[in-house]
Design a protein around this motif. Structure first.
Motif, PDB file in Angstrom:
ATOM      1  N   PHE A 130     -22.109  -8.736   7.128  1.00 11.67           N
ATOM      2  CA  PHE A 130     -21.535  -7.646   6.391  1.00 11.67           C
ATOM      3  C   PHE A 130     -21.349  -8.092   4.772  1.00 11.67           C
ATOM      4  CE2 PHE A 130     -19.316  -7.000  10.268  1.00 11.67           C
ATOM      5  CZ  PHE A 130     -19.524  -5.774  10.199  1.00 11.67           C
ATOM      6  N   PRO A 131     -22.633  -8.229   4.328  1.00  9.69           N
ATOM      7  CA  PRO A 131     -22.609  -8.759   2.934  1.00  9.69           C
ATOM      8  C   PRO A 131     -21.761  -7.736   2.106  1.00  9.69           C
ATOM      9  CG  PRO A 131     -24.823  -7.625   3.598  1.00  9.69           C
ATOM     10  CD  PRO A 131     -23.919  -7.933   4.720  1.00  9.69           C
ATOM     11  N   GLU A 132     -21.607  -7.956   0.654  1.00  7.28           N
ATOM     12  CA  GLU A 132     -21.031  -7.178  -0.242  1.00  7.28           C
ATOM     13  C   GLU A 132     -21.232  -5.688  -0.289  1.00  7.28           C
ATOM     14  OE1 GLU A 132     -20.041  -8.648  -3.911  1.00  7.28           O
ATOM     15  OE2 GLU A 132     -19.534 -10.661  -3.339  1.00  7.28           O
ATOM     16  N   ASP A 133     -22.727  -5.521  -0.045  1.00  2.41           N
ATOM     17  CA  ASP A 133     -23.073  -3.862  -0.214  1.00  2.41           C
ATOM     18  C   ASP A 133     -22.751  -3.473   1.210  1.00  2.41           C
ATOM     19  OD1 ASP A 133     -25.047  -5.554   1.000  1.00  2.41           O
ATOM     20  OD2 ASP A 133     -26.534  -4.174   0.441  1.00  2.41           O
ATOM     21  N   PHE A 134     -22.403  -3.935   2.203  1.00  2.44           N
ATOM     22  CA  PHE A 134     -21.883  -3.440   3.494  1.00  2.44           C
ATOM     23  C   PHE A 134     -20.521  -3.184   3.601  1.00  2.44           C
ATOM     24  CE2 PHE A 134     -25.420  -4.024   6.641  1.00  2.44           C
ATOM     25  CZ  PHE A 134     -26.658  -3.847   5.543  1.00  2.44           C
ATOM     26  N   MET A 135     -19.675  -4.291   3.231  1.00  2.39           N
ATOM     27  CA  MET A 135     -18.442  -4.260   3.102  1.00  2.39           C
ATOM     28  C   MET A 135     -17.689  -5.154   2.090  1.00  2.39           C
ATOM     29  SD  MET A 135     -15.409  -6.348   4.923  1.00  2.39           S
ATOM     30  CE  MET A 135     -16.506  -7.719   4.844  1.00  2.39           C
ATOM     31  N   PHE A 136     -16.624  -4.649   1.502  1.00  2.00           N
ATOM     32  CA  PHE A 136     -15.825  -5.410   0.439  1.00  2.00           C
ATOM     33  C   PHE A 136     -14.341  -5.385   0.596  1.00  2.00           C
ATOM     34  CE2 PHE A 136     -17.209  -1.614  -1.423  1.00  2.00           C
ATOM     35  CZ  PHE A 136     -16.000  -0.942  -1.849  1.00  2.00           C
ATOM     36  N   GLN A 137     -13.682  -6.146   0.143  1.00  2.00           N
ATOM     37  CA  GLN A 137     -12.077  -6.016   0.218  1.00  2.00           C
ATOM     38  C   GLN A 137     -11.524  -5.528  -0.975  1.00  2.00           C
ATOM     39  OE1 GLN A 137      -9.854  -9.444   1.731  1.00  2.00           O
ATOM     40  NE2 GLN A 137      -8.186  -8.275   2.107  1.00  2.00           N
ATOM     41  N   LEU A 138     -10.565  -4.415  -1.102  1.00  5.47           N
ATOM     42  CA  LEU A 138     -10.104  -3.876  -2.116  1.00  5.47           C
ATOM     43  C   LEU A 138      -9.384  -4.827  -3.007  1.00  5.47           C
ATOM     44  CD1 LEU A 138     -11.141  -1.259  -0.702  1.00  5.47           C
ATOM     45  CD2 LEU A 138      -9.373   0.034  -1.350  1.00  5.47           C
ATOM     46  N   SER A 139      -9.252  -4.813  -4.394  1.00  2.77           N
ATOM     47  CA  SER A 139      -8.361  -5.389  -5.077  1.00  2.77           C
ATOM     48  C   SER A 139      -6.937  -4.707  -5.061  1.00  2.77           C
ATOM     49  CB  SER A 139      -8.811  -5.525  -6.512  1.00  2.77           C
ATOM     50  OG  SER A 139      -8.837  -4.468  -6.981  1.00  2.77           O
ATOM     51  N   LYS A 140      -5.994  -5.191  -5.397  1.00  4.07           N
ATOM     52  CA  LYS A 140      -4.656  -4.692  -5.542  1.00  4.07           C
ATOM     53  C   LYS A 140      -4.681  -3.455  -6.370  1.00  4.07           C
ATOM     54  CE  LYS A 140      -1.859  -7.576  -3.107  1.00  4.07           C
ATOM     55  NZ  LYS A 140      -0.940  -7.116  -2.091  1.00  4.07           N
ATOM     56  N   GLU A 141      -5.599  -3.558  -7.284  1.00  2.00           N
ATOM     57  CA  GLU A 141      -5.636  -2.322  -8.541  1.00  2.00           C
ATOM     58  C   GLU A 141      -6.170  -1.313  -7.770  1.00  2.00           C
ATOM     59  OE1 GLU A 141      -6.759  -5.436  -9.394  1.00  2.00           O
ATOM     60  OE2 GLU A 141      -4.692  -6.014 -10.224  1.00  2.00           O
ATOM     61  N   GLU A 142      -7.224  -1.390  -7.065  1.00  2.00           N
ATOM     62  CA  GLU A 142      -7.920  -0.463  -6.545  1.00  2.00           C
ATOM     63  C   GLU A 142      -7.058   0.095  -5.423  1.00  2.00           C
ATOM     64  OE1 GLU A 142     -12.801  -1.984  -7.051  1.00  2.00           O
ATOM     65  OE2 GLU A 142     -11.484  -2.757  -5.299  1.00  2.00           O
ATOM     66  N   TRP A 143      -6.386  -0.669  -4.540  1.00  2.00           N
ATOM     67  CA  TRP A 143      -5.746  -0.283  -3.448  1.00  2.00           C
ATOM     68  C   TRP A 143      -4.680   0.665  -3.763  1.00  2.00           C
ATOM     69  CZ3 TRP A 143      -5.454   1.671   0.852  1.00  2.00           C
ATOM     70  CH2 TRP A 143      -4.311   1.690   1.821  1.00  2.00           C
ATOM     71  N   ASN A 144      -3.857   0.310  -5.068  1.00  2.00           N
ATOM     72  CA  ASN A 144      -2.863   1.161  -5.364  1.00  2.00           C
ATOM     73  C   ASN A 144      -3.504   2.363  -6.071  1.00  2.00           C
ATOM     74  OD1 ASN A 144      -0.848  -0.778  -5.236  1.00  2.00           O
ATOM     75  ND2 ASN A 144      -1.016  -1.622  -7.271  1.00  2.00           N
ATOM     76  N   GLU A 145      -4.713   2.362  -6.714  1.00  2.00           N
ATOM     77  CA  GLU A 145      -5.170   3.725  -7.151  1.00  2.00           C
ATOM     78  C   GLU A 145      -5.496   4.441  -5.918  1.00  2.00           C
ATOM     79  OE1 GLU A 145      -9.361   5.065  -9.252  1.00  2.00           O
ATOM     80  OE2 GLU A 145      -8.406   3.143  -9.958  1.00  2.00           O
ATOM     81  N   VAL A 146      -5.945   4.170  -4.860  1.00  2.00           N
ATOM     82  CA  VAL A 146      -6.335   4.670  -3.526  1.00  2.00           C
ATOM     83  C   VAL A 146      -4.848   5.280  -3.201  1.00  2.00           C
ATOM     84  CG1 VAL A 146      -6.804   4.783  -1.255  1.00  2.00           C
ATOM     85  CG2 VAL A 146      -8.435   3.513  -3.213  1.00  2.00           C
ATOM     86  N   ILE A 147      -3.800   4.512  -2.991  1.00  2.00           N
ATOM     87  CA  ILE A 147      -2.505   5.011  -2.704  1.00  2.00           C
ATOM     88  C   ILE A 147      -2.116   6.128  -3.570  1.00  2.00           C
ATOM     89  CG2 ILE A 147      -0.192   4.391  -2.637  1.00  2.00           C
ATOM     90  CD1 ILE A 147      -0.991   1.705  -1.710  1.00  2.00           C
ATOM     91  N   THR A 148      -2.298   6.167  -4.863  1.00  2.00           N
ATOM     92  CA  THR A 148      -1.729   7.111  -5.830  1.00  2.00           C
ATOM     93  C   THR A 148      -2.775   8.410  -5.620  1.00  2.00           C
ATOM     94  OG1 THR A 148      -1.310   5.348  -7.304  1.00  2.00           O
ATOM     95  CG2 THR A 148      -1.554   7.633  -8.129  1.00  2.00           C
ATOM     96  N   ASN A 149      -4.052   8.264  -5.311  1.00  2.00           N
ATOM     97  CA  ASN A 149      -4.895   9.444  -5.236  1.00  2.00           C
ATOM     98  C   ASN A 149      -4.937  10.333  -3.907  1.00  2.00           C
ATOM     99  OD1 ASN A 149      -5.484   9.361  -8.035  1.00  2.00           O
ATOM    100  ND2 ASN A 149      -7.247   7.976  -7.618  1.00  2.00           N
ATOM    101  N   CYS A 150      -4.464   9.439  -2.926  1.00  2.00           N
ATOM    102  CA  CYS A 150      -4.494   9.958  -1.515  1.00  2.00           C
ATOM    103  C   CYS A 150      -3.270  10.329  -0.861  1.00  2.00           C
ATOM    104  CB  CYS A 150      -5.231   8.914  -0.539  1.00  2.00           C
ATOM    105  SG  CYS A 150      -6.935   8.662  -1.138  1.00  2.00           S
ATOM    106  N   ASP A 151      -3.156  11.515  -0.694  1.00  2.00           N
ATOM    107  CA  ASP A 151      -1.837  11.922  -0.043  1.00  2.00           C
ATOM    108  C   ASP A 151      -1.816  11.847   1.669  1.00  2.00           C
ATOM    109  OD1 ASP A 151      -1.222  12.856  -2.416  1.00  2.00           O
ATOM    110  OD2 ASP A 151      -1.941  15.054  -2.020  1.00  2.00           O
ATOM    111  N   ASN A 152      -2.974  11.727   2.236  1.00  2.00           N
ATOM    112  CA  ASN A 152      -2.744  11.605   3.677  1.00  2.00           C
ATOM    113  C   ASN A 152      -2.649  10.209   4.256  1.00  2.00           C
ATOM    114  OD1 ASN A 152      -5.467  11.236   2.753  1.00  2.00           O
ATOM    115  ND2 ASN A 152      -6.203  12.654   4.214  1.00  2.00           N
ATOM    116  N   LEU A 153      -2.422   9.251   3.567  1.00  2.00           N
ATOM    117  CA  LEU A 153      -2.548   7.649   4.014  1.00  2.00           C
ATOM    118  C   LEU A 153      -1.126   7.733   4.727  1.00  2.00           C
ATOM    119  CD1 LEU A 153      -3.473   5.729   0.885  1.00  2.00           C
ATOM    120  CD2 LEU A 153      -5.149   6.481   2.804  1.00  2.00           C
ATOM    121  N   PRO A 154      -1.408   6.894   6.097  1.00  2.00           N
ATOM    122  CA  PRO A 154      -0.226   6.689   6.838  1.00  2.00           C
ATOM    123  C   PRO A 154       0.820   5.873   6.113  1.00  2.00           C
ATOM    124  CG  PRO A 154      -2.382   6.049   7.865  1.00  2.00           C
ATOM    125  CD  PRO A 154      -2.608   6.285   6.613  1.00  2.00           C
ATOM    126  N   GLU A 155       2.120   6.130   6.285  1.00  2.00           N
ATOM    127  CA  GLU A 155       3.035   5.428   5.647  1.00  2.00           C
ATOM    128  C   GLU A 155       3.155   3.992   5.622  1.00  2.00           C
ATOM    129  OE1 GLU A 155       5.301   6.501   3.265  1.00  2.00           O
ATOM    130  OE2 GLU A 155       4.249   8.362   3.272  1.00  2.00           O
TER     131      GLU A 155
END
Length: 171
Positions: free
Chosen positions: A46-71
């Motif tokens: 899994f090189p970086e172009d196959f998989m990467f771990q989200l940063s806290k900022e990116e994860w917070n943005e995903v949480i903000t933009n996606c309504d259907n994430l599990p609690e």
């Protein structure tokens, strides 16, 4: 596996279309920690172009933009792994089961359908731009004619208001 369900699980992060580890774990019917553990054991796959771990900022943005994430996922202290299309394909070799193979086939079809949809959208966008350009030229001509007619009427009105000279006919 429904393609429409899988399409809802594809996100655009860092300019890549990716799927998050907890969504993949649910599709593969395994726990997220089991999926992450299998990936960590095979990091070379899994090189970086196959998989990467989200940063806290990116994860917070995903949480903000996606309504259907599990609690329970929203408040997890660990940020998720994001898998590109190639990373998802590689997961089938790490999670060696018939279910993983079937799910991977469905996911690959969803990525292909999404890519086709984006291509169609680009073609449609280009066609609309071409039509706008063509219509702007036609509307420009129409606008010039309308302006001419409006000015002509205005000039005639000004001429009607002045006092007439010459012979006057009796009605």
């Amino acid at each position: 596996m429904k393609l429409s369900l899988i399409k809802t699980k594809i996100h655009n992060i860092q300019g890549n279309r990716v799927m998050l580890d907890f969504d993949l774990a649910a599709l593969y019917d395994v726990e997220t920690r089991v999926l992450k553990q299998a990936v960590r054991r095979n990091l070379k796959r899994f090189p970086e172009d196959f998989m990467f771990q989200l940063s806290k900022e990116e994860w917070n943005e995903v949480i903000t933009n996606c309504d259907n994430l599990p609690e329970n996922i929203k408040f997890s202290p660990a940020t998720p792994f994001a898998f590109t299309e190639q990373g998802v394909a590689m997961l089938s070799s790490v999670l060696n089961s018939d279910k993983a193979i079937d799910v991977n086939i469905s996911i690959m079809r969803a990525f292909v359908a999404l890519r086709q949809h984006l291509t169609d959208y680009t073609n449609l966008k280009d066609h609309i731009a071409e039509l706008e350009k063509e219509m702007n030229i036609k509307f420009k001509d129409i606008q010039q004619v309308l302006n001419y007619l409006l000015q002509k009427d205005k000039v005639q009105i000004e001429h009607q208001d002045r006092e007439r000279i010459g012979y006057k006919r009796k009605p």
